[in-house]
Design a protein around this motif. Structure first.
Motif, mmCIF file in Angstrom:
data_model
loop_
_atom_site.group_PDB
_atom_site.id
_atom_site.type_symbol
_atom_site.label_atom_id
_atom_site.label_comp_id
_atom_site.label_asym_id
_atom_site.label_seq_id
_atom_site.Cartn_x
_atom_site.Cartn_y
_atom_site.Cartn_z
ATOM 1 N N ASN A 179 0.799 -1.228 0.000
ATOM 2 C CA ASN A 179 0.000 0.000 0.000
ATOM 3 C C ASN A 179 0.832 1.278 0.000
ATOM 4 N N TRP A 180 2.048 1.228 0.516
ATOM 5 C CA TRP A 180 2.811 2.471 0.691
ATOM 6 C C TRP A 180 4.296 2.191 0.800
ATOM 7 N N ASP A 181 5.078 3.264 0.575
ATOM 8 C CA ASP A 181 6.456 3.273 1.052
ATOM 9 C C ASP A 181 6.680 4.576 1.803
ATOM 10 N N SER A 182 7.733 4.597 2.598
ATOM 11 C CA SER A 182 7.955 5.768 3.434
ATOM 12 C C SER A 182 9.441 5.929 3.705
ATOM 13 N N THR A 183 9.920 7.151 3.511
ATOM 14 C CA THR A 183 11.307 7.466 3.855
ATOM 15 C C THR A 183 11.286 8.272 5.143
ATOM 16 N N ARG A 184 11.845 7.675 6.164
ATOM 17 C CA ARG A 184 11.803 8.275 7.505
ATOM 18 C C ARG A 184 13.033 9.164 7.690
ATOM 19 N N LEU A 185 12.823 10.450 7.439
ATOM 20 C CA LEU A 185 13.940 11.406 7.407
ATOM 21 C C LEU A 185 14.465 11.751 8.788
ATOM 22 N N PHE A 209 9.663 12.284 11.380
ATOM 23 C CA PHE A 209 9.143 12.986 10.194
ATOM 24 C C PHE A 209 9.433 12.132 8.966
ATOM 25 N N HIS A 210 8.380 11.890 8.203
ATOM 26 C CA HIS A 210 8.494 10.935 7.101
ATOM 27 C C HIS A 210 7.855 11.503 5.835
ATOM 28 N N ILE A 211 8.401 11.131 4.698
ATOM 29 C CA ILE A 211 7.735 11.404 3.424
ATOM 30 C C ILE A 211 7.216 10.064 2.915
ATOM 31 N N THR A 212 5.893 9.994 2.809
ATOM 32 C CA THR A 212 5.217 8.728 2.518
ATOM 33 C C THR A 212 4.505 8.810 1.171
ATOM 34 N N THR A 213 4.620 7.762 0.394
ATOM 35 C CA THR A 213 3.842 7.623 -0.840
ATOM 36 C C THR A 213 2.776 6.563 -0.606
ATOM 37 N N GLN A 255 -6.870 -0.164 6.343
ATOM 38 C CA GLN A 255 -7.225 0.337 7.677
ATOM 39 C C GLN A 255 -5.978 0.516 8.541
ATOM 40 N N MET A 256 -6.009 1.572 9.339
ATOM 41 C CA MET A 256 -4.927 1.795 10.307
ATOM 42 C C MET A 256 -5.524 2.206 11.638
ATOM 43 N N HIS A 257 -4.762 1.954 12.676
ATOM 44 C CA HIS A 257 -5.190 2.348 14.022
ATOM 45 C C HIS A 257 -3.939 2.490 14.869
ATOM 46 N N TYR A 258 -3.449 3.719 14.953
ATOM 47 C CA TYR A 258 -2.208 3.962 15.688
ATOM 48 C C TYR A 258 -2.516 4.107 17.175
ATOM 49 N N GLN A 259 -2.657 2.969 17.825
ATOM 50 C CA GLN A 259 -3.012 2.975 19.253
ATOM 51 C C GLN A 259 -1.908 3.557 20.114
ATOM 52 N N LEU A 279 0.489 9.329 18.057
ATOM 53 C CA LEU A 279 -0.285 10.400 17.431
ATOM 54 C C LEU A 279 0.375 10.690 16.088
ATOM 55 N N GLU A 280 -0.444 11.015 15.073
ATOM 56 C CA GLU A 280 0.121 11.282 13.750
ATOM 57 C C GLU A 280 -0.585 12.467 13.102
ATOM 58 N N SER A 281 0.201 13.341 12.482
ATOM 59 C CA SER A 281 -0.333 14.396 11.612
ATOM 60 C C SER A 281 0.153 14.132 10.201
ATOM 61 N N LEU A 324 -4.510 18.730 5.654
ATOM 62 C CA LEU A 324 -3.814 18.163 6.815
ATOM 63 C C LEU A 324 -4.833 17.379 7.621
ATOM 64 N N TYR A 325 -4.563 16.101 7.901
ATOM 65 C CA TYR A 325 -5.409 15.410 8.871
ATOM 66 C C TYR A 325 -4.577 15.028 10.090
ATOM 67 N N ILE A 326 -5.233 15.091 11.228
ATOM 68 C CA ILE A 326 -4.548 14.982 12.512
ATOM 69 C C ILE A 326 -5.257 13.910 13.325
ATOM 70 N N ALA A 380 3.430 14.164 3.926
ATOM 71 C CA ALA A 380 4.442 14.445 4.953
ATOM 72 C C ALA A 380 3.817 14.094 6.291
ATOM 73 N N CYS A 381 4.459 13.199 7.032
ATOM 74 C CA CYS A 381 3.863 12.619 8.237
ATOM 75 C C CYS A 381 4.767 12.862 9.442
ATOM 76 N N VAL A 382 4.135 13.248 10.545
ATOM 77 C CA VAL A 382 4.854 13.437 11.808
ATOM 78 C C VAL A 382 4.260 12.489 12.844
ATOM 79 N N ALA A 428 -1.427 -0.873 13.414
ATOM 80 C CA ALA A 428 -0.704 -0.074 14.413
ATOM 81 C C ALA A 428 0.784 -0.372 14.326
ATOM 82 N N TYR A 429 1.578 0.487 14.940
ATOM 83 C CA TYR A 429 2.987 0.200 15.158
ATOM 84 C C TYR A 429 3.174 -0.125 16.623
ATOM 85 N N GLU A 430 3.915 -1.195 16.898
ATOM 86 C CA GLU A 430 4.214 -1.545 18.280
ATOM 87 C C GLU A 430 5.191 -0.523 18.845
HETATM 88 C C1 LIG Z 1 -0.383 7.967 6.380
HETATM 89 C C2 LIG Z 1 0.286 6.803 7.014
HETATM 90 O O1 LIG Z 1 0.326 6.649 8.190
HETATM 91 N N1 LIG Z 1 0.839 5.943 6.154
HETATM 92 C C3 LIG Z 1 1.550 4.790 6.607
HETATM 93 C C4 LIG Z 1 3.039 4.993 6.610
HETATM 94 C C5 LIG Z 1 3.506 5.953 7.670
HETATM 95 N N2 LIG Z 1 3.312 7.303 7.280
HETATM 96 C C6 LIG Z 1 4.982 5.722 7.949
HETATM 97 O O2 LIG Z 1 5.802 6.529 7.558
HETATM 98 O O3 LIG Z 1 5.293 4.721 8.572
#
Ligand SMILES: CC(=O)NCC[C@H](N)C(=O)O
Length: 132
Positions: free
Chosen positions: A22-28, A39-43, A51-55, A58-60, A86-88, A106-108, A124-126
């Motif tokens: 579903n995605w890739d992400s470069t965690r800068l 801080f990440h740039i996500t495609t 579906q996601m649920h970051y228990q 917090l993410e913006s 922007l969604y928070i 752009a994700c924080v 979620a992320y553990e």
């Molecule tokens: C929008 C979102 O949460 N996408 C999943 C990847 C996440 N941004 C990440 O960088 O791990």
């Protein structure tokens, strides 16, 4: 001071490709940079619908390009996402993200990710002990 470029970081293990496709992400910026957030740039790839649920976080999320929508599962309210949105997730909101076109985001995250996280079955992320 720390200076990094997306192009350089994307050539390293800072770039994570999600196994679900579903995605890739470069965690800068990560936990070990000691900024208190990451801080990440996500495609999000076109056609993604997941579906996601970051228990534990917090993410913006700021949309730089592309088009999609987010569904807040508490009440099934749908919010369009386009350039400039922007969604928070201030309430650890369980949600569905859909990409009608590829989206660049752009994700924080607070607390910061350590860099290795991929979604568990809850989306979620553990919170893991420091390993890097
Ligand atoms: C929008 C979102 O949460 N996408 C999943 C990847 C996440 N941004 C990440 O960088 O791990």
């Amino acid at each position: 001071m720390i200076v990094r470029t997306l192009a350089e970081a994307a050539q390293t293990n800072r770039k994570i490709v999600s196994p679900d496709g579903n995605w890739d992400s470069t965690r800068l910026l990560l936990k070990d940079d000691n900024m208190g957030f990451s801080f990440h740039i996500t495609t999000i790839f076109k056609g993604a619908d997941f579906q996601m649920h970051y228990q534990n976080h917090l993410e913006s999320v700021y949309c730089m390009s592309g088009r999609g929508e987010i569904v807040r599962l508490e009440d099934n309210k749908v919010f369009p996402i386009e350039e400039g949105t922007l969604y928070i997730l201030d309430k650890h909101d369980k949600h569905i993200l859909r990409a009608f076109e590829e989206m660049k985001l752009a994700c924080v995250f607070n607390p910061p990710l350590n860099g290795k996280e991929v979604h568990n079955k809850e989306g979620a992320y553990e919170l893991v002990a420091d390993t890097i």
